[in-house]
Write a protein that holds these residues in place. Structure first.
Motif, PDB file in Angstrom:
ATOM      1  N   MET A  73      -1.476   1.719   0.016  1.00  0.00           N
ATOM      2  CA  MET A  73      -1.390   0.638   0.995  1.00  0.00           C
ATOM      3  C   MET A  73      -0.002   0.593   1.627  1.00  0.00           C
ATOM      4  O   MET A  73       0.127   0.434   2.843  1.00  0.00           O
ATOM      5  N   ALA A  74       1.038   0.749   0.835  1.00  0.00           N
ATOM      6  CA  ALA A  74       2.400   0.669   1.365  1.00  0.00           C
ATOM      7  C   ALA A  74       2.684   1.797   2.361  1.00  0.00           C
ATOM      8  O   ALA A  74       3.245   1.554   3.434  1.00  0.00           O
ATOM      9  N   PHE A  75       2.287   3.010   2.022  1.00  0.00           N
ATOM     10  CA  PHE A  75       2.527   4.118   2.942  1.00  0.00           C
ATOM     11  C   PHE A  75       1.652   4.001   4.196  1.00  0.00           C
ATOM     12  O   PHE A  75       2.075   4.357   5.292  1.00  0.00           O
ATOM     13  N   TYR A  95       8.586   3.199  -4.623  1.00  0.00           N
ATOM     14  CA  TYR A  95       8.679   2.536  -5.925  1.00  0.00           C
ATOM     15  C   TYR A  95       7.319   2.535  -6.625  1.00  0.00           C
ATOM     16  O   TYR A  95       7.235   2.766  -7.830  1.00  0.00           O
ATOM     17  N   CYS A  96       6.258   2.307  -5.871  1.00  0.00           N
ATOM     18  CA  CYS A  96       4.917   2.315  -6.468  1.00  0.00           C
ATOM     19  C   CYS A  96       4.570   3.698  -7.017  1.00  0.00           C
ATOM     20  O   CYS A  96       3.926   3.812  -8.063  1.00  0.00           O
ATOM     21  N   LEU A  97       4.997   4.744  -6.336  1.00  0.00           N
ATOM     22  CA  LEU A  97       4.789   6.102  -6.861  1.00  0.00           C
ATOM     23  C   LEU A  97       5.520   6.283  -8.190  1.00  0.00           C
ATOM     24  O   LEU A  97       4.989   6.893  -9.129  1.00  0.00           O
ATOM     25  N   LEU A  98       6.724   5.743  -8.279  1.00  0.00           N
ATOM     26  CA  LEU A  98       7.454   5.825  -9.546  1.00  0.00           C
ATOM     27  C   LEU A  98       6.763   5.021 -10.639  1.00  0.00           C
ATOM     28  O   LEU A  98       6.777   5.416 -11.812  1.00  0.00           O
ATOM     29  N   ARG A  99       6.149   3.898 -10.271  1.00  0.00           N
ATOM     30  CA  ARG A  99       5.417   3.089 -11.255  1.00  0.00           C
ATOM     31  C   ARG A  99       4.194   3.817 -11.789  1.00  0.00           C
ATOM     32  O   ARG A  99       3.689   3.481 -12.854  1.00  0.00           O
TER      33      ARG A  99
END
Length: 182
Positions: free
Chosen positions: A43-45, A21-25
């Motif tokens: 950070m998430a990955f 989702y952060c990549l999409l953001r």
């Protein structure tokens, strides 16, 4: 990280979905949001990779050293932007926690990193910080969920504040779970 395999896989799934989702953001037209989303995706990955149950795959020591180095570089970058305050301070705390956990796993990947009795001071401080962050984020999310939805096309779904806040909340919860198992 240590702990049951099922909870490890749930953390992996949560962190990977948050990272996606952060990549999409990162497609946002607002530059600050793109930078923030990129840092959160990293950070998430990283958290997803660290949460893979040790019973399934025990990474070699060099992998933990690499993770420590990447998290350390991210922490230095976050330190530079944290002077502005706000959410940048949280990024600094998150990257420091990632570097700390990776360094602990470098020191002792097959057993509890702190070895002694009780909780190390830094682990305790990070647990307190992330507990407060999760509680504060959860409370802050409530008014956003009941706010009227902007007109179609006014704000892209990647720029909606309640979605990015929910993303941060889920990463905070995952960080807490990972620190507890450290």
């Amino acid at each position: 990280m240590h702990g049951p395999a099922s909870s490890g896989w749930l953390l992996v799934a949560l962190c990977a979905a948050t990272g996606a989702y952060c990549l999409l953001r990162m497609r946002s037209p607002v530059e600050e949001q793109r930078r923030t989303a990129g840092a959160e995706a990293l950070m998430a990955f990283g958290m997803a990779a660290m949460a893979v149950p040790a019973a399934v795959a025990t990474p070699p020591r060099w992998a933990w050293i690499t993770c420590t180095a990447v998290s350390g570089v991210a922490a230095l970058r976050a330190l530079r932007t944290a002077r502005g305050g706000g959410h940048h301070v949280h990024h600094l705390m998150g990257t420091v926690a990632m570097a700390y956990m990776a360094a602990a796993m470098t020191a002792a990947p097959s057993h509890h990193a702190h070895g002694g009795t009780g909780v190390p001071v830094l682990t305790g401080a990070l647990l307190l910080y992330f507990t407060g962050y999760v509680l504060r984020s959860g409370v802050r999310l409530l008014p956003l969920a009941t706010a009227p939805v902007p007109a179609a096309g006014a704000v892209g779904w990647g720029d909606r504040p309640e979605l990015s806040q929910a993303c941060r909340l889920s990463m905070g919860i995952a960080m807490l779970a990972m620190l507890i198992t450290l």
